[in-house]
Scaffold this active site. Structure first.
Site, PDB file in Angstrom:
ATOM      1  CG  ASP A  93      -1.500   7.804   0.321  1.00 31.81           C
ATOM      2  OD1 ASP A  93      -1.680   9.159   0.487  1.00 31.81           O
ATOM      3  OD2 ASP A  93      -1.287   7.274  -0.694  1.00 31.81           O
ATOM      4  CG  ASP A 117      -1.756   1.113   1.280  1.00 32.34           C
ATOM      5  OD1 ASP A 117      -2.344   1.554   0.507  1.00 32.34           O
ATOM      6  OD2 ASP A 117      -1.616   1.831   2.434  1.00 32.34           O
ATOM      7  CG  ASP A 166      -2.241   2.232   6.482  1.00 33.94           C
ATOM      8  OD1 ASP A 166      -2.939   3.066   6.907  1.00 33.94           O
ATOM      9  OD2 ASP A 166      -2.388   1.924   5.047  1.00 33.94           O
TER      10      ASP A 166
END
Length: 223
Positions: free
Chosen positions: A14, A12, A176
């Site tokens: 951001d 991922d 995240d």
């Protein structure tokens, strides 16, 4: 536990590799200011991030405006204002999380194929990679508008696996957000959750990734 048998590592963006909240918040507040709406704090904007740009703008408008003002705002116009604002400051205050660059270099030198799967619009990915000087580590990246579906749908991960000539079994997703872990579950792929990102103020462990790490550099011990 180790993942040395993996060939493809999908990240991922951001909240995992980069902290982009300062710039996202600034762009959101530029959009809100256009409508004379109250600005939002970084703490308010953070849980709005993860599903893509349009949900971010929608949540920001809902959080800032009164019902009277809401009736006068055309969403597509607000979205275009946000995109224009973000394009001007895409990587002004965005930064790499601690340990990201050294860990990417470690994984790259070990021979792993590295890719990015993000729900950020595609056009913003490469400028950030170039500004933060990590573009050289990645062979491929896709954004929320690259395919008909985005995370948590399995399609983006399956697409990257096929495009990178790998297999599901030899691939792993690192992120995240619950969207990252759910996408991995949907693709029948192993996953690693990082605990320091955005994830809507929820505990990433609640979504049952294969492993949870608190610091990005911890990945070096597993690959």
């Amino acid at each position: 536990m180790n993942f040395t048998d993996k060939e493809l590592i999908i990240f991922d963006f951001d909240g995992t590799l980069i902290n982009s909240i300062p710039d996202l918040t600034l762009a959101i507040n530029n959009m809100l200011a256009h409508y004379n709406l109250s600005p939002l704090t970084i703490e308010q904007v953070t849980p709005f991030i993860g599903n893509g740009a349009k949900p971010l703008v929608k949540r920001a408008l809902e959080a800032s405006q009164t019902q009277e003002k809401a009736n006068g705002i055309e969403f597509n116009e607000a979205f275009d204002i946000y995109l224009s604002a973000y394009e001007k400051i895409t990587c002004q205050d965005t930064f790499l999380y601690e340990g990201v660059e050294s860990t990417l270099e470690h994984l790259f030198e070990k021979g792993y194929k590295l890719a990015i799967c993000t729900n950020k619009p595609y056009k913003f990915i490469e400028p950030i990679l170039e500004t933060l000087q990590i573009k050289k580590y990645f062979k491929l990246w896709i954004g929320e508008d690259s395919l008909p579906e985005k995370k948590p749908n399995a399609l983006p991960l399956v697409h990257l696996v096929e495009a990178m000539d790998a297999t599901i079994e030899k691939s792993i997703m690192i992120g995240d957000s619950k969207n990252d872990i759910l996408a991995a579950h949907n693709a029948k792929m192993e996953s690693i959750g990082v605990s320091y990102g955005y994830n809507y103020n929820e505990n990433i462990a609640d979504y049952n990734p294969t492993l949870v790490v608190d610091h990005f550099a911890e990945l070096q011990r597993y690959f």
